[in-house]
Design a protein around this motif. Structure first.
Motif, mmCIF file in Angstrom:
data_model
loop_
_atom_site.group_PDB
_atom_site.id
_atom_site.type_symbol
_atom_site.label_atom_id
_atom_site.label_comp_id
_atom_site.label_asym_id
_atom_site.label_seq_id
_atom_site.Cartn_x
_atom_site.Cartn_y
_atom_site.Cartn_z
ATOM 1 N N ASP A 82 0.813 -1.206 0.000
ATOM 2 C CA ASP A 82 0.000 0.000 0.000
ATOM 3 C C ASP A 82 0.858 1.272 0.000
ATOM 4 N N LYS A 88 3.251 4.250 -1.203
ATOM 5 C CA LYS A 88 3.419 4.989 -2.455
ATOM 6 C C LYS A 88 4.912 5.159 -2.697
ATOM 7 N N TYR A 92 -2.252 11.793 -13.090
ATOM 8 C CA TYR A 92 -3.615 11.637 -13.614
ATOM 9 C C TYR A 92 -4.652 11.736 -12.491
ATOM 10 N N GLN A 93 -4.237 11.407 -11.250
ATOM 11 C CA GLN A 93 -5.183 11.572 -10.146
ATOM 12 C C GLN A 93 -5.519 13.056 -9.941
ATOM 13 N N GLU A 98 -1.199 10.000 -18.350
ATOM 14 C CA GLU A 98 -0.778 9.403 -17.072
ATOM 15 C C GLU A 98 -0.182 10.489 -16.170
ATOM 16 N N PHE A 134 0.207 0.643 -18.907
ATOM 17 C CA PHE A 134 -0.378 -0.615 -18.458
ATOM 18 C C PHE A 134 -1.138 -0.429 -17.140
ATOM 19 N N GLY A 135 -2.237 -1.150 -16.991
ATOM 20 C CA GLY A 135 -2.854 -1.265 -15.677
ATOM 21 C C GLY A 135 -4.015 -0.348 -15.386
ATOM 22 N N HIS A 136 -4.488 0.406 -16.333
ATOM 23 C CA HIS A 136 -5.650 1.257 -16.078
ATOM 24 C C HIS A 136 -6.938 0.527 -16.442
ATOM 25 N N LYS A 164 0.419 -9.307 -23.777
ATOM 26 C CA LYS A 164 1.401 -10.097 -23.010
ATOM 27 C C LYS A 164 2.523 -9.213 -22.474
ATOM 28 N N TYR A 165 3.107 -9.656 -21.404
ATOM 29 C CA TYR A 165 4.281 -9.006 -20.795
ATOM 30 C C TYR A 165 4.008 -7.550 -20.420
ATOM 31 N N GLU A 166 2.867 -7.301 -19.834
ATOM 32 C CA GLU A 166 2.446 -5.951 -19.426
ATOM 33 C C GLU A 166 2.363 -4.983 -20.616
ATOM 34 N N GLY A 167 2.106 -5.535 -21.762
ATOM 35 C CA GLY A 167 1.840 -4.684 -22.918
ATOM 36 C C GLY A 167 0.398 -4.197 -22.865
ATOM 37 N N PHE A 168 0.051 -3.273 -23.729
ATOM 38 C CA PHE A 168 -1.302 -2.707 -23.681
ATOM 39 C C PHE A 168 -1.642 -2.019 -24.999
ATOM 40 N N GLU A 193 1.901 -0.472 -26.450
ATOM 41 C CA GLU A 193 3.211 -1.098 -26.254
ATOM 42 C C GLU A 193 3.014 -2.588 -26.367
#
Lengths: 172, 773
Positions: free
Chosen positions: B34, B36, B64-65, B152, B181-183, B213-217, B263
């Motif tokens: 948790d 940062k 972005y937040q 981002e 990645f990850g949104h 794959k491999y945290e691509g997006f 990516e």
């Protein structure tokens, strides 16, 4: 206006001391040390815990944080090696991003030796590694390749699996 | 007062030392997940990302937040409300400048800011500001072509960096990092209006992501918005019964935006990447109203007068394709190509061409401008124990075009409101440049870090330039970083500045003949006889010195002094008439009464200071408070006049605009408090005073405080409703002090200065709903 600025400064004072923003390297190192609590090795030395770091000689953080420290009743030892042929008996192998070109060879070399591979290389878990650390929106995340962990005879606590991303198999 | 300044500082030091104890190793596993981590930035060095607080040069980050909790829908507005030295006035009744928002850093020129997306140079707009607006004489990046939801973070480098990135990086560099990645997929709808009841804005965003794959997006952002006009015009006293006749405020705009970011890492250590941006804006604003007696032919078509409407259709897109990898000897390589294109087409409606009388159409195609830029880069990077080295080569091609409008738009007096480009204005000009650059850092020890960079660049039009940068940081103690940099820089004259021309005709009241005036291309005989010379690049010298004090890991203070000297700054000349018999003869042969052109007219000096304090705190009940105080001061001075025709007296409006047209001081107090499912954001902005010259008289406008508030409530884990407002107390700038007139004046059509850093449309209130899926 001056009053407003004064209130702002006072807010600074009232709110200290504070929680910390830590460096990514420090958080990675911390996760590396903590993860041993949730994983059982096939055979383990009850007194010692060894972490080997490959090809990352400039980063002494692991050494400074852990070497010769007693954590969970085990003495931690940190070893640095330049290439995988130098690997000796170890519990964890940390593979830094500098090794990405040689990853396949490194994973092949430790196969079947009950060594927990950990890395921050992109796609590490999908490429056959066991524990991958990455950062998303400034927060650390773990990705565990469960099939690979089982193949290497690790038992991973369900409490860990609940809070990490679990993937299965070599997804190359 | 119980606490004086000295005791406050002492307390801070004591408190910060109490916080030094590291209880890191005792943290629980879930607490670690948790935590940062530090904010890392890429801009400012080509040697990889680093903690922005440890940077050798001052860098700021907007996440972005912060963007999400701002309630803002455009990038220029976002930067205006987050960065004190960023200025983006809302111009109106200024032709093309109404449709592409000029912006500046530290009161310098808009074209002295380099903008990057994912570290790659962004093309500028084709529009050249030629009216009396902030940014006159410049073409710059149109920031509002980038959908906010695709971002981002935004990194803002407050230092010259031409030795690293090339032309334009004089007052700073804005690096926009697109979401990776990850949104989550999300949709958001935003609607609002001004307190005055106009200026309705409806904005919709859709963000779609697919993991590879491999945290691509693959991330796709789509945005659609419509901003209706605001009108703060005063009464037009030319009418028998004075009435509001002209649109003075925000233009009516409809815009579609799209951003793609991809990516695709491969199993063999290769990463394929691409991004693309697209924007189409249809923007309508007005010229001044023409009453029925404006011309003898006016009432032939418009018995009650008419309001010419200038309609801009602006197409903007860019694509990036790249491949990167790492060799077995740890050399990282990156090969990429980025192409950008901007096309600005003018149409004028509800107008007429007086020369055509009754035969005049009322709608015109007035021609357009386009700019294309294509950059290819090969970058290499290698790290050793204490030494990082990066180098690269770049090839860039640029093309600038002016296309003529319909004959009816430019013949004779041309269409009222905005005369079309004529065939003599048409141009199709291009140039290329190549560059070789190197950037290295050396860490002597845990305290001292030194960076050196150099860049050689050769342009096909003006020749070569070599620039260098030296930066260093020293940690006097763990909490205190001292930093300094010195560099040289340059800004290549834009193709627009070298090739722009727009001439229009009017009936000379003395002779009754058509007379031509306007902006002439440098190689035109009229410009040549009046003294035009080939443009040289602007050359700059930069110095910064500052400190970062980290009271704790979540509290820091930054103080940075900056010095930027720019030689040969490019500007428009005054409107010149022939003085010698030869000049008079040449001007007469073209029917020209007055002409202007671009020139390396002046040298400027910009100095100032930025002070920033930031604190974040998580309370025991897990509520979270973030406070930022940011003060910026800059002083722009013209220190040398390079042309005999330009002086403070003869060019008062231009020179005063550079020195006093933008606030010297600005301040932000940004507050964000999050508790349970509710987030409160309160931003206080102080915009400093500024001046505008009308008819050789300078008029001052007061500094103002403006407040923004956003309250968002998480109804469900994936559904957030927010209400808020910008300029919630409905502040407006003061009207012209003592200036009375039909067009400009406290009692005129334009009651406020177009330089107002927070516009003059007043309070805006909104509601936003966003849903993740």
């Amino acid at each position: 206006m001056q009053r407003l600025i004064f209130i702002f400064f006072i807010s600074f004072l009232i709110l200290l001391p504070l929680n910390a923003y830590e460096t990514e390297d420090k958080i990675k190192a911390l996760l590396l040390g903590k993860i041993s609590k949730y994983i059982k090795w096939k055979t383990s030395d009850t007194d010692n815990f060894k972490i080997t770091i490959i090809n990352n000689s400039q980063d002494k953080l692991f050494y400074e944080m852990y070497n010769d420290k007693n954590i969970n009743d085990k003495i931690f030892t940190i070893n640095y090696i330049d290439n995988i042929s130098q690997i000796k008996d170890t519990d964890i192998l940390y593979i830094s991003a500098d090794n990405s070109h040689d990853l396949e060879n490194i994973l092949q070399e430790i196969k079947g030796k009950n060594i927990l591979s950990v890395s921050d290389i992109r796609g590490f878990a999908e490429k056959g590694g066991i524990v991958q650390i990455y950062f998303l929106s400034q927060k650390p995340k773990l990705k565990i390749n469960l099939d690979e962990a089982k193949r290497e005879s690790f038992k991973i606590s369900s409490s860990l699996l609940r809070i990490v991303e679990v993937i299965h198999g070599d997804m190359k | 007062m119980i606490l004086n300044k000295k005791s406050i500082v002492s307390l801070i030091f004591i408190w910060s030392s109490l916080d030094a104890t590291d209880e890191f190793l005792d943290s629980d596993f879930e607490d670690i997940l948790d935590m940062k981590s530090e904010i890392k930035v890429d801009v400012g060095s080509r040697n990889g990302n680093r903690n922005f607080l440890d940077s050798n040069v001052p860098v700021d980050v907007i996440t972005y937040q912060q963007i999400d909790s701002s309630g803002l829908t455009s990038l220029s507005n976002l930067l205006r409300y987050f960065v004190p030295s960023f200025n983006a006035p809302e111009t109106s009744v200024a032709d093309g400048s109404d449709h592409v928002r000029a912006f500046s850093l530290r009161g310098m020129s808009p074209d002295q800011v380099l903008v990057l997306i994912n570290g790659k140079r962004v093309h500028t707009s084709a529009l050249l500001h030629v009216n009396g607006v902030i940014g006159r004489g410049s073409s710059h990046v149109d920031l509002d072509t980038i959908a906010l939801k695709s971002i981002e973070k935004i990194e803002i480098l407050r230092d010259g960096a031409a030795a690293q990135y090339g032309s334009d990086a004089i007052s700073g560099v804005i690096n926009i990092i697109l979401k990776g990645f990850g949104h989550k997929n999300s949709i958001a709808i935003h609607g609002g209006k001004r307190k005055a009841g106009d200026g309705e804005l409806l904005h919709t965003d859709l963000f779609l992501t697919k993991q590879l794959k491999y945290e691509g997006f693959v991330n796709l952002t789509l945005a659609v918005n419509e901003q209706k006009k605001t009108n703060r015009a005063g009464l037009d006293t030319r009418l028998d019964i004075p009435a509001q006749t002209t649109y003075v405020g925000l233009p009516h705009q409809k815009q579609i935006l799209a951003v793609l970011n991809i990516e695709a890492p491969q199993s063999n250590n290769i990463n394929l990447y691409a991004d693309a941006t697209f924007s189409h804006r249809d923007s309508k604003a007005s010229a001044f109203f023409r009453p029925s007696n404006h011309n003898e032919n006016t009432n032939l078509v418009y018995p009650n007068g008419f309001l010419p409407l200038i309609n801009a259709k602006i197409l903007d897109y860019s694509t990036t394709l790249g491949i990167q990898g790492r060799l077995s000897n740890s050399i990282e390589w990156d090969f990429s190509n980025k192409m950008g294109y901007n096309c600005f087409k003018y149409y004028v409606d509800n107008s007429m061409n007086y020369s055509l009388g009754l035969e005049s159409p009322t709608s015109f195609n007035n021609g357009g401008l386009s700019f294309m830029q294509n950059s290819t880069n090969l970058d290499l990077k290698r790290s050793w124990d204490k030494f990082n080295l990066s180098s690269g080569i770049e090839y860039r091609y640029e093309n600038y075009k002016i296309s003529a409008g319909d004959l009816e738009s430019y013949t004779g007096t041309g269409s009222q409101g905005f005369a079309g480009y004529n065939p003599q204005n048409e141009v199709d000009s291009n140039r290329n440049s190549y560059a070789i650059y190197i950037d290295s850092t050396y860490k002597f020890n845990d305290s001292l870090n030194v960076e050196g960079a150099g860049r050689y660049e050769k342009y096909s039009d003006f020749g070569s330039t070599t620039n260098a940068k030296l930066a260093l940081s020293y940690k006097a103690i763990e909490e205190l970083l001292l930093r300094s940099s010195a560099s040289t820089g340059f800004r290549a004259p834009s193709l627009a500045q070298s090739n722009y021309s727009q001439t229009s005709s009017f009936v000379d009241t003395d002779t009754g003949l058509l007379s031509t005036h306007g902006t002439f291309k440098l190689d035109h005989e009229v410009a040549q006889t009046l003294g035009a010379k080939e443009l040289k690049p602007e050359k700059s010298i930069h110095l910064t010195a500052g400190t970062v004090y980290q009271l704790s890991k979540k509290t820091f203070a930054m103080v940075d002094y900056f010095y930027t000297k720019v030689n040969d700054r490019i500007m428009l000349s005054n409107e010149l008439s022939g003085v010698t018999p030869t000049q008079e003869a040449i001007l007469e042969s073209y029917g020209v009464s007055k002409a202007r052109f671009f020139t390396n007219g002046i040298d400027t000096l910009t100095q100032g200071i930025d002070i920033k304090l930031k604190h974040e705190h998580i309370f025991e009940d897990e509520s979270n408070l973030a406070l930022t105080f940011w003060y910026s001061y800059n002083k722009n001075e013209v220190i040398n006049y390079n042309e005999s025709t330009i002086s403070k007296e003869s060019s008062l409006a231009q020179i005063d605009r550079i020195e006093n047209g933008q606030p010297k001081e600005s301040m932000k107090i940004l507050t964000n408090y999050q508790k349970n499912n509710t987030t409160y954001t309160l931003n206080l902005n102080r915009f400093g005073s500024y001046r505008q010259v009308i008819a050789e008289e300078a008029y001052s406008f007061d500094a103002e405080w403006v407040a923004d508030l956003d309250i968002s409530y998480k109804i469900k884990e994936n559904l957030i409703i927010a209400i808020g407002g910008h300029n919630i107390f409905n502040m407006t700038p003061n009207k012209w002090d003592g200036l009375s007139g039909i067009y400009y004046g406290y009692d005129g059509i334009k009651q406020y200065s177009r330089y107002s850093p927070f516009g003059y449309s007043g309070a805006y209130y909104y509601i936003t709903a966003s849903y993740d899926f």
